[in-house]
Design a protein around this motif. Structure first.
Motif, short mmCIF file in Angstrom:
data_model
loop_
_atom_site.label_atom_id
_atom_site.label_comp_id
_atom_site.label_asym_id
_atom_site.label_seq_id
_atom_site.Cartn_x
_atom_site.Cartn_y
_atom_site.Cartn_z
N ALA A 1 0.26 -1.55 0.40
CA ALA A 1 0.22 0.12 0.01
C ALA A 1 0.68 0.90 0.18
O ALA A 1 2.00 1.21 0.84
CB ALA A 1 -1.02 0.05 1.15
N PHE A 2 0.58 2.36 -1.24
CA PHE A 2 0.81 3.67 -0.32
C PHE A 2 0.11 4.82 -0.25
O PHE A 2 -1.40 4.85 -0.59
CB PHE A 2 1.51 4.02 -2.03
CG PHE A 2 2.50 2.84 -2.82
CD1 PHE A 2 3.57 2.80 -2.89
CD2 PHE A 2 1.88 1.89 -4.22
CE1 PHE A 2 4.30 2.10 -3.12
CE2 PHE A 2 2.53 1.20 -4.25
CZ PHE A 2 3.61 0.69 -3.99
N LYS A 3 0.68 5.42 0.77
CA LYS A 3 -0.13 6.59 0.86
C LYS A 3 -0.23 7.51 0.83
O LYS A 3 0.96 8.19 0.77
CB LYS A 3 -0.40 6.38 2.07
CG LYS A 3 -0.87 7.52 3.62
CD LYS A 3 -0.76 7.11 5.86
CE LYS A 3 -1.46 8.24 6.04
NZ LYS A 3 -1.11 9.50 6.24
N MET A 4 -1.18 8.35 0.32
CA MET A 4 -0.86 9.17 -0.62
C MET A 4 -2.22 10.39 -0.48
O MET A 4 -2.89 10.54 -0.34
CB MET A 4 -0.73 8.83 -1.94
CG MET A 4 0.34 8.76 -2.19
SD MET A 4 0.79 8.39 -4.31
CE MET A 4 1.51 10.25 -4.87
N ALA A 5 -1.65 11.67 0.30
CA ALA A 5 -2.55 12.71 0.65
C ALA A 5 -3.46 13.07 -1.00
O ALA A 5 -2.84 12.70 -1.86
CB ALA A 5 -2.09 13.72 1.27
N THR A 6 -5.19 13.62 -1.02
CA THR A 6 -5.84 13.12 -1.30
C THR A 6 -5.21 14.44 -2.55
O THR A 6 -5.15 15.62 -1.63
CB THR A 6 -7.18 13.55 -0.99
OG1 THR A 6 -7.21 12.75 -0.34
CG2 THR A 6 -8.65 14.18 -1.99
N GLU B 1 -11.22 13.78 7.11
CA GLU B 1 -10.35 13.86 6.39
C GLU B 1 -10.84 13.60 4.99
O GLU B 1 -10.73 14.09 3.66
CB GLU B 1 -9.19 12.94 6.48
CG GLU B 1 -7.77 13.67 5.46
CD GLU B 1 -6.92 12.92 5.87
OE1 GLU B 1 -6.24 12.34 7.25
OE2 GLU B 1 -5.59 12.09 4.97
N GLN B 2 -11.98 12.05 4.79
CA GLN B 2 -11.97 12.18 3.62
C GLN B 2 -12.89 13.09 3.14
O GLN B 2 -13.25 13.35 1.32
CB GLN B 2 -12.66 10.76 3.06
CG GLN B 2 -12.10 9.80 4.53
CD GLN B 2 -12.90 8.45 3.99
OE1 GLN B 2 -13.48 8.31 4.14
NE2 GLN B 2 -12.03 7.42 4.57
N LEU C 1 -1.54 14.92 4.49
CA LEU C 1 -1.90 15.95 4.52
C LEU C 1 -1.02 17.11 5.26
O LEU C 1 -0.61 17.69 3.97
CB LEU C 1 -3.49 15.69 5.23
CG LEU C 1 -4.45 17.12 4.81
CD1 LEU C 1 -4.27 17.79 3.37
CD2 LEU C 1 -5.41 17.00 5.21
N ILE C 2 -0.50 16.45 5.84
CA ILE C 2 0.20 18.18 6.82
C ILE C 2 1.62 18.03 5.39
O ILE C 2 2.45 19.11 5.41
CB ILE C 2 -0.19 17.94 8.16
CG1 ILE C 2 1.49 19.71 8.71
CG2 ILE C 2 1.91 17.00 8.05
CD1 ILE C 2 0.13 20.42 8.26
N ASP C 3 2.41 17.09 4.93
CA ASP C 3 3.30 16.94 4.12
C ASP C 3 2.36 18.07 3.03
O ASP C 3 3.37 18.16 2.53
CB ASP C 3 3.73 15.68 4.06
CG ASP C 3 4.51 14.88 5.18
OD1 ASP C 3 5.22 15.55 5.77
OD2 ASP C 3 4.21 13.50 5.03
N ALA C 4 1.52 17.39 2.41
CA ALA C 4 0.85 18.26 1.41
C ALA C 4 0.75 19.87 1.51
O ALA C 4 1.13 20.64 0.02
CB ALA C 4 -0.12 16.65 0.51
N ILE C 5 0.48 19.93 2.46
CA ILE C 5 0.11 21.12 2.73
C ILE C 5 1.74 21.60 3.04
O ILE C 5 1.69 23.08 2.06
CB ILE C 5 -1.01 21.51 3.85
CG1 ILE C 5 -1.68 21.09 3.92
CG2 ILE C 5 -0.31 23.15 4.21
CD1 ILE C 5 -2.92 21.09 5.48
N GLU C 6 2.29 21.66 3.37
CA GLU C 6 3.62 21.93 3.90
C GLU C 6 4.49 21.74 2.46
O GLU C 6 5.60 23.09 2.59
CB GLU C 6 4.71 21.47 4.84
CG GLU C 6 4.31 22.11 6.21
CD GLU C 6 4.97 20.34 7.38
OE1 GLU C 6 5.63 19.83 6.39
OE2 GLU C 6 4.62 21.21 7.74
#
Length: 1014
Positions: A163-168, A631-632, A383-388
């Motif tokens: 599995a790969f976890k990637m922010a929306t 989050e969804q 998600l916080i990574d995607a925001i930063e």
């Protein structure tokens, strides 16, 4: 003055990193939340496991569990961080140990001279897959594959999932294209290499994502391989030889092979179980027909958190209400999905399964701990990574307001404040019609968020550049919990049809002008607002008749627009489901059916994969039991509009405004101690096999009089006064992200309404609510209740004069409030009640008492009872009670009262009974000028000599110590509620009785019945 609820730090620019490079900085978080301190390193992968903290509510009350996260435990994803470190070293070492094809692809994707640069998170996900498949063993990292296999053995026996976890919004579809290209081109280059496959089955949670993933088909005109420059031109031709099937998991459901009647199936199936249904092998053959004779295919699961097998020996969490229904629905979908994959494995073989999801966590009801990360996750970009990194919009949620009530701002967790005041689903009177009356907090949230939306909309409207580039307007989405609530909100926003005395109707405009669907007293050709049932559209099955009925006008309007846009094309073969799906999928797309849509009201969770990047505002009107659900939903509004980097090779911040979704980016890390288990609850519910014992009752919101004279006067007293305060509805709300700029939302647009309009509308409401002319006697229970069916219009000038006098004498506006706030529905009704009571107080002569019924759910019933309790219970007799148990508040009297009633049943006096627990049966009363609701103890249907077809409905109150409050309750029930309901004539016969001694209840009830007979 405003209060800051959580600890907040204002950070001017949340974006620290370039989206095209590995993150090198992050904002530090502490136990109190975010700080403005920058850490010069990449954020460590971690996740948060919620710990439910039990609490007592008052003395001797039952133990309950808070629905919100009260503590959190931070867990480092050690496996992911170890894999991440090994992949980073391998990257720095030049990708040793890979095939020539893989090396060429990696060099093409990471070329710094590319015009269409890929995000670092996309490249890292692909690198991780490549390293595990091609290089890990050569580099001495066999532990990675061993750990993955161990994780799968425990949760997915016989399947190999990674599995790969990637922010929306971070580009999962691009990663899928990269995975397909890497696997297929390697297999085509060396057909004997067993590590790769050129045959793919892509599985999605619904039709929207299935259709959107057509961009992964090499022969599609808009394929991503060309559009996103994923392959050199010479490799494109080779990729065309790969076999790819894209489906939604519903295709795993085994279909009927032969159409036959139910009786025929029952007879023949006795001998041959499943004779009319596909076998698992037949299902796989149907689904994979296009793959030919290929074996050991590769599976890609999109939004893979929907796919899991329930842990057989796992923890079982007691859920109730909507939480239970959602868990059961998730469980059914997950079982269908995982069982389908196992069938494919058994029939043609599966080499590996690649899961992609923004939230690959187990939810409650799965048998695993809530919020537990799938143990086969190998990479994480949160998600916080995607925001930063600026890859997604920054969600802004309310952090303060001037209401100063509760633990959170009014519009943060809106559902807890409004859930009891909204229509339920499945009621006998579930058809929503007439004027849409919203709870004041919901109406305030809509108006406050809309006032901010107007700024976004006018900015787009006035931008010549935006118009020239074909940019469509910003979109406002509302996520509701059921069809009735969505219809109510939709009518408020878009407009509703008002019936006239000649059986015709007139369209009443919606309250939010930009979203209004009314035009020249009719419906506009192009709707600004649409009502969508996401869940039904995604299954691919026909919509329910209930939803088709409420969406019928919307469907016809889009059919007309479809014919206008595409002359010569017929809509006959276009199903209603296809049409609404096309509208939904093209929101924000120029030249498509959905381009004009500005507001979407969704019946259920908005579709995952719905990729409208124009969403700017989100309102949640439903429960959110976990942060994962938050989050969804928030994820639907996080897709950026602008992907052009600035001079620093970073993106500028974009924001999404969010109300009603209690979303926390990084919950506080707290105690790591495990919660102690609480008492095992009992499920109390209506039993389907006891439907003959059902008790129905009217839901009364107030009382009115048929006044004897047409000459109206009013006497204003201290009870007539009304105070407006921001304690009830905040005037100003501050919306802020975890990092970035805040925005201030106010009710300034409401303040601009004329004061004369306030008087006019309050007078109109008073007239429609209290001065109705009931044309004919109602002998049957009405299907719906409309305040404006027939009113005594000739009284309007008098009521208007009285209203103006009341506004001048009796209304007090505290700081930041203004008379126009009386236009909120709840405030308007409070004002109307005071005006009417002043009129009644001055009236002379006899006054016939009538009930004012709730506008929605007019009739309540025992059939909707379903809850858990840890209190003592008394199992009821199936012959006399629809509900499984009587819940006890004391040690003995409730049990004794229930026993006494059942003994009356054995004497043929009692037909059925129910304790008033979670029934929704209440009697409105007033004490000391304040309005309250009184909940009597029992309702009993009795045969008092008039026969079972004409029972006496007896309200039973077990009375303890007398006090002023109890006296007010009893007198209201006996002198107001019972006479008003009996005068109505449509709800049968009702009476009220006080019982001071449950051990003598039978004699007391027998005596009351005898009095009624006499």
């Amino acid at each position: 003055m405003t209060r800051k609820f959580p600890a907040q730090v204002v950070i001017e620019n949340p974006i620290l990193n370039s989206p095209f490079e590995e993150p090198r900085k992050h904002w530090r978080f502490t136990d109190e939340g975010i700080t403005n301190e920058i850490v010069e390193a990449r954020r460590v992968s971690s996740y948060f496991v919620p710990i439910a903290k039990p609490r007592k509510r008052g003395k001797d009350k039952q133990l309950v569990f808070d629905t919100e996260w009260t503590q959190d435990r931070v867990e480092e994803n050690k496996f992911i961080n170890r894999v991440r470190a090994r992949v980073a070293l391998w990257r720095e070492g030049g990708y040793v140990g890979v095939t020539k094809t893989t090396r060429r692809l990696l060099e093409y994707w990471t070329n710094p001279q590319r015009d269409n640069k890929l995000f670092f998170c996309q490249i890292e996900a692909l690198e991780t897959a490549v390293y595990i498949t091609e290089a890990a063993r050569k580099c001495g990292d066999t532990w990675i594959d061993n750990d993955i296999r161990d994780a799968n053995e425990g949760a997915n026996p016989s399947l190999y999932r990674i599995a790969f976890k990637m922010a929306t919004g971070s580009g999962k579809t691009v990663v899928m294209g990269m995975l397909i290209a890497w696997q297929a081109l390697n297999k085509l280059a060396n057909t004997q290499d067993g590590r790769f496959s050129d045959t793919f089955l892509l599985v999605t949670p619904g039709i929207t994502i299935r259709d959107r993933l057509r961009v992964l088909l090499p022969n599609d005109l808009n394929n991503y391989y060309r559009q996103r420059d994923l392959l050199p031109s010479d490799m494109m031709e080779q990729l065309g030889r790969a076999k790819i099937v894209i489906t939604n998991f519903h295709a795993f459901l085994r279909r009927e092979k032969i159409t036959a009647g139910k009786l025929t199936k029952n007879i023949l199936d006795r001998e041959n179980r499943g004779a009319f249904q596909e076998t698992p092998d037949q299902m796989v053959r149907r689904l994979c027909r296009e793959l030919g004779n290929k074996k050991n295919i590769l599976i890609i699961n999109d939004e893979a958190h929907h796919c899991y097998r329930h842990k057989p020996d796992g923890e079982e969490v007691k859920l109730k209400g909507d939480d239970r229904k959602e868990a059961e629905k998730r469980e059914k979908a997950a079982h269908t999905w995982i069982s389908g994959l196992e069938a494919v494995k058994n029939k043609i073989g599966i080499k590996a399964i690649y899961d992609l999801s923004a939230t690959p966590f187990f939810l409650r009801g799965s048998g695993y701990g809530e919020g537990k990360l799938f143990p086969w996750v190998v990479s994480d970009f949160s998600l916080i990574d995607a925001i930063e990194c600026g890859i997604v919009k920054v969600p802004r949620v309310p952090v303060s307001d001037d209401s100063m009530t509760g633990d959170q701002p009014t519009y943060r967790n809106l559902w807890l404040r409004i859930r009891e005041h909204l229509p339920k689903k499945g009621r006998r009177t579930d058809a929503i019609s007439g004027q849409p009356n919203l709870p004041v907090e919901l109406e305030g949230a809509l108006r406050s968020l809309y006032s901010n939306y107007e700024k976004y909309y006018h900015s787009w409207e006035e931008s010549i550049e935006a118009q020239a580039k074909g940019m469509t307007p910003p979109v406002f989405i509302v996520v509701c919990n059921n069809t009735n609530v969505s219809k109510l909100v939709f009518d408020y926003i878009a407009g509703w049809e008002k019936p006239l005395s000649d059986d015709s109707t007139v369209v009443v405009p919606g309250q939010l002008s930009i979203f209004n669907n009314e035009e020249n007293s009719g419906w506009a050709d192009r709707p600004n607002t649409v009502l969508i049932d996401s869940e039904q559209l995604e299954s691919g099955e026909a919509m329910s008749q209930e939803f088709k009925k409420i969406a019928s006008r919307e469907i016809e309007e889009f059919k007309a627009e479809y014919r206008a846009r595409f002359p010569g094309r017929s809509t006959e073969k276009l199903t209603d489901e296809d049409l609404l799906r096309e509208v939904m999928n093209t929101v924000g797309k120029k030249g498509k059916l959905g381009e004009n849509v500005k507001c979407v009201v969704s019946v259920s969770m908005l579709t995952e994969g719905w990729d409208a990047n124009t969403v700017s505002h989100i309102l949640g009107v439903r429960a959110f039991s976990t942060q994962l659900l938050c989050e969804q939903v928030v994820g639907r509004g996080l897709r950026r509009r602008n992907y052009i980097p600035n001079a620093e090779n970073k993106f500028d911040a974009e924001y999404a405004e969010v109300y009603g979704v209690p979303f926390s980016f990084i919950p506080c890390s707290g105690s790591t101690s495990e919660p102690k288990p609480g008492p095992i609850p009992t499920r109390v519910r209506a039993m389907d096999d006891r439907i003959d014992c059902e008790i129905a009752f009217p839901r009364v919101s107030g009382y009115r009089y048929d006044l004897p004279s047409d000459k109206l006067t009013a006497t204003f007293t201290e009870d007539s006064r009304l105070v407006l305060s921001t304690e009830d509805v905040p005037y100003k709300t501050e919306n802020a992200p975890i990092v970035g700029e805040t925005s201030i939302h106010t009710l300034e647009d409401l303040k601009k309404r004329r004061r004369q309009e306030v008087a006019f509308l309050l007078a109109k409401l008073t007239l429609e609510k209290y001065f109705r002319y009931d044309g004919q006697e109602k002998n049957e229970r009405p299907k719906e209740h409309n305040f404006d069916s027939e009113v005594q219009m000739w009284l309007f000038p008098q009521v208007l004069d009285i209203t103006k006098g009341w506004l001048a004498e009796c209304v007090t506006c505290k700081d930041n409030t203004f008379p126009q706030m009386l236009l909120f529905i709840e405030n308007a009704h409070n004002a109307s009640d005071r005006i009417y009571k002043a009129i009644v107080a001055s009236a002379q002569g006899d006054k016939a008492l009538k009930p004012i019924l709730q506008p929605y759910n007019t009739v309540g019933s025992t059939r909707y009872v379903d809850f858990d309790t840890t209190r003592a219970v008394y199992p009821t007799d199936p012959s006399f009670c629809h509900i499984s148990h009587v819940v006890a508040d004391t040690e003995s009297w409730e049990q004794k009262m229930a026993q006494a009633l059942e003994e009356l049943g054995e004497e043929a006096l009692l037909i059925s009974y129910a304790k008033n627990q979670a029934l929704g049966f209440s009697i409105p009363y007033t004490i000391s000028g304040e309005e309250h609701n009184y909940n009597p103890d029992f309702i009993a249907r009795l045969d008092d000599g008039s026969g079972k077809d004409n029972p006496l409905n007896l309200i039973v109150e077990v009375t303890g110590a007398k006090d002023k409050k109890k006296a007010a309750k009893v007198s209201t029930a006996r002198d107001f509620w019972v006479p008003a309901v009996n005068n109505h004539g449509g709800f049968g016969r009702w009476s009220f009785i006080e019982i001071s001694d449950p051990w003598d209840a039978k004699n007391t009830i027998r005596a009351a019945i005898q009095i009624n007979k006499e």
